[in-house]
Motif scaffolding. Sequence first.
Motif, PDB file in Angstrom:
ATOM      1  N   THR A  10      -0.288  98.911  -4.517  1.00 19.55           N
ATOM      2  CA  THR A  10      -0.234 100.372  -4.493  1.00 19.55           C
ATOM      3  C   THR A  10      -0.917 100.961  -5.720  1.00 19.55           C
ATOM      4  O   THR A  10      -1.639 101.956  -5.633  1.00 19.55           O
ATOM      5  CB  THR A  10       1.226 100.859  -4.409  1.00 19.55           C
ATOM      6  OG1 THR A  10       1.835 100.326  -3.227  1.00 19.55           O
ATOM      7  CG2 THR A  10       1.289 102.378  -4.347  1.00 19.55           C
ATOM      8  N   ASP A  38      -0.498 106.075   3.007  1.00 17.68           N
ATOM      9  CA  ASP A  38       0.610 105.186   2.673  1.00 17.68           C
ATOM     10  C   ASP A  38       1.166 104.606   3.965  1.00 17.68           C
ATOM     11  O   ASP A  38       1.914 105.258   4.690  1.00 17.68           O
ATOM     12  CB  ASP A  38       1.704 105.956   1.921  1.00 17.68           C
ATOM     13  CG  ASP A  38       2.721 105.028   1.282  1.00 17.68           C
ATOM     14  OD1 ASP A  38       2.780 103.848   1.681  1.00 17.68           O
ATOM     15  OD2 ASP A  38       3.463 105.472   0.382  1.00 17.68           O
ATOM     16  N   PRO A  62       7.620 102.993   0.845  1.00 16.59           N
ATOM     17  CA  PRO A  62       6.519 103.922   0.518  1.00 16.59           C
ATOM     18  C   PRO A  62       6.598 104.381  -0.935  1.00 16.59           C
ATOM     19  O   PRO A  62       7.686 104.635  -1.460  1.00 16.59           O
ATOM     20  CB  PRO A  62       6.757 105.091   1.486  1.00 16.59           C
ATOM     21  CG  PRO A  62       8.227 105.050   1.762  1.00 16.59           C
ATOM     22  CD  PRO A  62       8.606 103.599   1.758  1.00 16.59           C
ATOM     23  N   GLN A  89       4.312 109.333   2.017  1.00 13.85           N
ATOM     24  CA  GLN A  89       5.538 109.065   2.759  1.00 13.85           C
ATOM     25  C   GLN A  89       6.676 109.095   1.748  1.00 13.85           C
ATOM     26  O   GLN A  89       6.694 108.330   0.787  1.00 13.85           O
ATOM     27  CB  GLN A  89       5.441 107.693   3.446  1.00 13.85           C
ATOM     28  CG  GLN A  89       6.567 107.353   4.368  1.00 13.85           C
ATOM     29  CD  GLN A  89       6.507 108.114   5.684  1.00 13.85           C
ATOM     30  OE1 GLN A  89       5.452 108.605   6.084  1.00 13.85           O
ATOM     31  NE2 GLN A  89       7.646 108.219   6.347  1.00 13.85           N
TER      32      GLN A  89
END
Length: 277
Positions: free
Chosen positions: A108, A130, A136, A176
Amino acid sequence: MEKLQAALARAREKREGGSPSRPAQGQAHTRVKSRQLQRSEALSSVWQGVPAAEPSTRRMQQSRIFAASASAEAASFDILRTKLLLEMRRNDWTRIAVTSATAGSGKTTMACNLIAGLGRQPEVRGMLFDMDFRRPSVAKFFGLSPNSNFADFLEEKVSFEDQALRLDQNTIVCGQSRPVRDPAQLVTRARTAEALDEIQAEYMPDIMLFDLPPVLVSDEARAFLKLMDAAIIVAAAEQSTVSQIDECEREVAGYTNVAGIVLNKCRHLSEGYGYSY
């Protein structure tokens, strides 16, 4: 697509209404340039329809998102961004997944730095989605609070503009804020593939980045990879094992192209590494 067509019509009316007549010589070339300009203006209008956001600088620093501005810390991400864009153009790719073998590898962080770095490339339009619906974190990494979630859009509860946020003139994030109860069911729906096609047709991004869950710990990652042009695998130094990386690469290669493997969290770099070489 309807919004793009309407924007094209508005751009055409604007230009035709205020443009003087041109001589016959070079008219074909002029028409081509005019259509290209209209297309660019129309796309800009569509992108401007997405609400602008102001990412928290402090939160980005805490999340190790450094690529929003040129710096020594951003150098590695800038190199990755450039190499990825060159590879995409060579292979005519648009959709790029960012994944890993297991959790905690920094995928991420990598995806967020890529989209932040694209904000400094105004000629390139990029989107980050995402898709790690179990955990998330893209919106959290940027310190954003979207009114709705990307899953809500996929479930046809909201429009694209209701959940998307524009970081720069040329970058959009679809975040998200809460986990999805059954992500595999959502990802495998035919409507999900159709929704991505519609976004690509309407907004015409040069690159669509997807932050996926780790391949070896979730089934929805495999289901989603088949919709991708290629994938980047993020491995963590002193954490990801060779066997995990090999297994992940085999799994990913079974569904899409492997754009490369990125070694993250490497602490033992030479002193000359960076802008000063």
